[in-house]
Write an enzyme that holds these catalytic residues in place. Structure first.
Site, mmCIF file in Angstrom:
data_model
loop_
_atom_site.group_PDB
_atom_site.id
_atom_site.type_symbol
_atom_site.label_atom_id
_atom_site.label_comp_id
_atom_site.label_asym_id
_atom_site.label_seq_id
_atom_site.Cartn_x
_atom_site.Cartn_y
_atom_site.Cartn_z
ATOM 1 N N CYS A 1 -11.339 4.808 3.290
ATOM 2 C CA CYS A 1 -11.930 5.246 3.795
ATOM 3 C C CYS A 1 -11.206 6.925 4.153
ATOM 4 O O CYS A 1 -11.712 7.703 4.044
ATOM 5 C CB CYS A 1 -12.006 4.694 5.029
ATOM 6 S SG CYS A 1 -11.032 4.339 6.067
ATOM 7 N N HIS B 1 -10.473 4.659 11.445
ATOM 8 C CA HIS B 1 -11.069 5.086 10.554
ATOM 9 C C HIS B 1 -11.481 5.878 10.334
ATOM 10 O O HIS B 1 -11.819 7.132 11.822
ATOM 11 C CB HIS B 1 -12.471 4.110 11.017
ATOM 12 C CG HIS B 1 -14.006 3.791 9.989
ATOM 13 N ND1 HIS B 1 -13.099 3.397 8.079
ATOM 14 C CD2 HIS B 1 -14.929 4.643 9.374
ATOM 15 C CE1 HIS B 1 -14.945 3.934 7.300
ATOM 16 N NE2 HIS B 1 -15.682 4.086 8.348
#
Length: 584
Positions: free
Chosen positions: A45, A296
């Site tokens: 990510c 994230h």
């Protein structure tokens, strides 16, 4: 332009220009919707979010889409610019909803030796290594270049700038200047609640005394001095890193730090007097999680069509302006906008008399919004926004943007109006600065996207609302086909308003086509489902018929089967039963 664009006061001019600055296009050369998303290939990510922010950097994307680098590249083996060129072209020209970023992921170790596949890395660190690798690719084959010449590559001209470190002796007031390049501006946010406050701390003078005394060449001794950093040559694309992580403890500063959509960098430069250096926000990279080792990464980017999108790995969905400004940002990306002016005055014609004409009301409000001559316009603050001569200053833009305070321009909105602006009978939601037609509005019965207003009106009241884009202009008909604006009125509008209107028409048409395709696809799926149900029922019926036939056969041939399966005596015992026992 020559060397003039690279010369700053106190700095030596470059001996060689590696890329002509006039070939860098700051605005998008072609407009289209957002490209493909990027699949998360196990803890990637950080890579996906950085690549998306770079992909939607207008001057870099224009250069990579032209494939100019690969046509002239002479490197053997790894070239980061060639990799980025392949990736950007794949993302922006792919028809798939998401792709796998192997063009960059496969050379992760070449970008940084400590990067490992499958490991979560810091997004800012990966960004720096990626841009550095692109810079090295541009410098390939050019050796023994001075610092000024190295800053003339296309990468450094886009992302790079120069900082000036000025040390002033407090005894003799002698000044000593030194310069260093930078590709981003790291800001300490421990004591700052906004980007403007962090920038002020960044350029605040630092006292050098005690063990940190300065050796003054004029006094010829160690003396107390003050040291101050300023931006000496501003970059075309400004990357701001909000220092949220403590890499020694792994902790994270999760406080809210406000950031503006438009930033004036002039107060933080070496020459504070002069025209404003205005920058427009086009990407925000966000980290969610409690530490630098977990969490994230995802980002918000502004596509070439002027709309904002949330890009979370393979997911690419539209979002509104306010959502972008409410994030816990880690990296901010601003692009310089030389077309923006502060305090510019424009005049417009009186409001048309067709009160029900959507175009006249929308255009009347847009004349005020377009006063600064840009594609991203402030939204009206209320229903009584002016439709006549107005003066919109950037100092008042914060009151015009849905009541959200702006961090850069203190002041109030100064307008003069004689004619109030009426809202159209069917609402088209616009968001501040962006005219984000994808914003969602809630109705009593359902929730639809902003592009659906025309179809909803026609379906609910039986009236006709249609948009037409003719050779002479455009018209809008509503409420039973009432005639809209005369094409001559369209031609009298400012060019920026006509361009926005054309984009609106194209967006509506595109949305209608997409809805038609989706409806056809749903219809085909329903028909296929019905066929499957019918086929299943037919198979079941056939199975029951065959089972009944098998049962009859077994009953009729019961004696023969018993003789074959059972011993003779036992079969005779079963066969001696009354005849009625042979049947069910």
């Amino acid at each position: 332009m020559g060397n003039d664009s690279f010369i700053a006061e106190g700095m030596a001019p470059p001996q060689r220009i590696l890329f002509p600055p006039e070939k860098i296009c700051m605005g998008w050369q072609q407009r289209q919707r957002a490209g493909a998303g990027l699949h998360n290939l196990h803890n990637t990510c950080f890579l996906n979010s950085v690549l998306q922010c770079l992909t939607y950097t207008p001057p870099l994307a224009n250069y990579l889409l032209s494939r100019e680098h690969s046509l002239s590249c002479r490197q053997l083996g790894f070239c980061m610019m060639c990799r980025m060129e392949a990736h950007v072209n794949m993302v922006l020209r792919s028809s798939a909803s998401a792709i796998e970023p192997w063009a960059v992921l496969s050379v992760l170790k070449r970008i940084g030796e400590h990067f490992q596949l499958g490991m979560q890395e810091d997004a800012h660190e990966f960004l720096r290594y990626t841009v550095d690798a692109m810079q090295r690719a541009c410098l390939s084959g050019s050796s023994d270049l001075d610092i000024s010449s190295q800053s003339t590559t296309v990468v450094h001209q886009i992302f790079g700038g120069f900082l000036r470190s000025r040390v002033t002796c407090l005894s003799c007031k002698a000044v000593s200047d030194s310069y260093e390049t930078f590709l981003d501006v790291p800001l300490d946010i421990k004591a700052a609640s906004s980007v403007s406050a962090a920038l002020e701390d960044f350029v605040k003078p630092e006292q050098l005394d005690g063990e940190n005394c300065f050796k003054c060449s004029k006094c010829d001794k160690m003396v107390a001095a003050s040291k101050r950093f300023t931006i000496h040559r501003a970059p075309k694309v400004l990357t701001v890193c909000l220092k949220r992580f403590d890499h020694f403890t792994g902790g994270k500063i999760s406080k809210v730090v406000e950031y503006p959509m438009y930033l004036d960098l002039r107060p933080y430069t070496s020459q504070t007097a002069g025209e404003p250096l205005l920058y427009s926000l086009y990407a925000v990279l966000v980290h969610s999680g409690g530490s630098c080792h977990t969490g994230h990464y995802f980002c918000y980017t502004k596509a070439s069509n002027g709309l904002w999108y949330e890009m979370d790995d393979s997911s690419v969905v539209p979002c509104d302006f306010n959502t972008v400004l409410r994030q816990q940002a880690y990296l901010l990306f601003y692009v310089r906008r030389s077309d923006l002016k502060m305090g510019e005055r424009t005049s417009s014609s009186p409001a048309p008399s067709h009160a029900r004409s959507f175009l006249s009301q929308w255009a009347a409000g847009s004349k005020q919004d377009m006063a600064v001559g840009m594609e991203d316009s402030p939204e009206h603050g209320s229903s009584s926004a002016p439709a006549s001569t107005s003066q919109l200053t950037w100092a008042g833009a914060r009151e015009a943007s849905a009541g959200r305070p702006c961090l850069i321009w203190p002041g109030r909105l100064s307008v003069t109006s004689a004619v109030p602006r009426r809202q159209p009978d069917f609402l088209l939601h616009r968001q501040p600065f962006d005219r984000a037609l994808h914003s969602v509005r809630e109705d009593d019965n359902d929730e639809e996207h902003g592009f659906d207003w025309c179809e909803k009106k026609a379906g609910s009241t039986g009236s006709r609302a249609e948009l037409q884009d003719g050779a002479g202009g455009a018209c809008c008909e509503a409420e039973g086909g009432e005639e809209g604006e005369d094409p001559a009125a369209i031609r009298r509008l400012p060019p920026e308003v006509r361009e926005q209107w054309s984009e609106l028409l194209e967006a509506v048409e595109e949305r209608v086509e997409v809805k038609k395709l989706l409806r056809n696809k749903v219809q085909r799926l329903l028909e296929r489902r019905q066929c499957l149900r019918q086929a299943t029922a037919l198979r079941l019926l056939l199975f029951l018929v065959l089972l009944q036939i098998l049962v009859l056969i077994v009953v009729l041939l019961k004696r023969d089967i018993l003789n074959w399966v059972l011993p003779p005596k036992l079969a005779a015992a079963f066969g001696s039963r009354p005849a009625r026992s042979q049947f069910f």
